[in-house]
Design an enzyme around this catalytic site. Structure first.
Site, PDB file in Angstrom:
ATOM      1  CG  ASP A 106      18.362  -0.204   8.886  1.00 45.23           C
ATOM      2  OD1 ASP A 106      19.752  -0.316   9.004  1.00 45.23           O
ATOM      3  OD2 ASP A 106      17.644   0.486   7.877  1.00 45.23           O
ATOM      4  CG  ASP A 107      14.373  -5.357  13.304  1.00 38.42           C
ATOM      5  OD1 ASP A 107      14.018  -4.396  14.099  1.00 38.42           O
ATOM      6  OD2 ASP A 107      13.657  -6.512  13.616  1.00 38.42           O
TER       7      ASP A 107
END
Length: 284
Positions: free
Chosen positions: A228-229
């Site tokens: 999620d980056d």
């Protein structure tokens, strides 16, 4: 169908006169510019440009354009991507059990809102097969367990290759792709059900409710090895109140997820997103 255009995306070291030089190159070859967007990252010393012009009447034949723009990029010591608006990329959608994002994307493709082909949908559960059948899209179920994960990813990669897939969209796939998968197929867009970087990982709505937030959102981003980056493409938000329960946050969140993913995919397909230094410039 609208007139075909050429889309040039360039990232190069910044210096004076670049806008004039790029526009002059298009004009010198008889191009009629439809859109031109530029950005200078002063800190990085980089110049980003997206120029779109009509293909008809352009002095360089379509088949010769890749070589021509590579020569232009070499002269400017930059990196370039060339696209054509009449191309329909082949996109695979990966899903799990939740249907809202998958249904929304298939409907938008069917209605002509998203300029792409969907040769197949792959899911790790059989629940969405009937939905795909209704849209006439082939459905493949590839179960994933901790033991079979590596084998499942190899099966998915084989399916992507067999169908000539250029982009993968994770429409609530709910599985973390391995670094090995991303090395072989790096072009992946994901929808995460939070306003990143807040509440990364699992159950973001539950954690948002526990914190009593007044705003929740969804984030569409490119997938990287860091969970999620990846570089963010699009984010949407909706207000919540103290009266809302977790179920209300989930219900409201689904709307933001659909919208963020559809917007991000459209931006990507229209070549309005440029990735650099782990972030994006979005020429919307």
């Amino acid at each position: 169908m609208s007139e075909a255009t050429v889309i040039l995306q360039m990232i190069c070291p910044d210096r004076s006169g670049l806008v004039s030089e790029l526009a002059g190159w298009v004009a010198a070859n008889g191009g009629n510019i439809r859109h031109a967007d530029h950005h200078t990252d002063v800190g990085a010393g980089l110049f980003l440009s997206r120029i779109e012009w009509t293909l008809e009447g352009f002095g360089i034949p379509r088949q010769a354009l890749p070589e021509a723009v590579c020569a232009l990029a070499e002269r400017l010591k930059g990196q370039v991507q060339l696209s054509f608006s009449d191309e329909l990329p082949k996109v695979a959608i990966l899903a799990s059990k939740q249907s809202h994002c998958l249904f929304d994307l298939l409907w938008r493709v069917q209605s002509g809102e998203l300029a792409m082909q969907v040769p197949l949908v792959i899911a790790n559960h059989p629940d969405l097969e009937q939905l795909c059948r209704g849209f006439g899209v082939p459905f493949f179920c590839v179960p994933v367990t901790p033991v079979s994960k590596a084998e499942a990813e190899l099966t998915i990669l084989r399916l992507l290759e067999e169908h000539g897939i250029e982009l993968v969209v994770l429409a609530k796939y709910m599985q973390v792709l391995s670094s090995g998968f991303l090395e072989r197929f790096p072009d992946v867009i994901n929808i995460h059900h939070s306003f990143l970087p807040a509440f990364k990982g699992a159950q973001p709505y539950h954690r948002a409710w526990e914190r009593g937030v007044k705003l929740i959102g969804a984030t569409a981003h490119y997938v990287t090895e860091d969970l999620d980056d990846g570089p963010i493409i699009e984010q949407t938000t909706v207000h919540v109140s103290h009266r809302d329960e977790v179920s209300d946050l989930i219900r409201k969140g689904r709307d933001t997820e659909r919208l963020a993913l559809a917007r991000a995919l459209r931006l990507h397909l229209r070549r309005q997103v440029m990735v650099y230094r782990g972030r994006t410039a979005v020429f919307a």
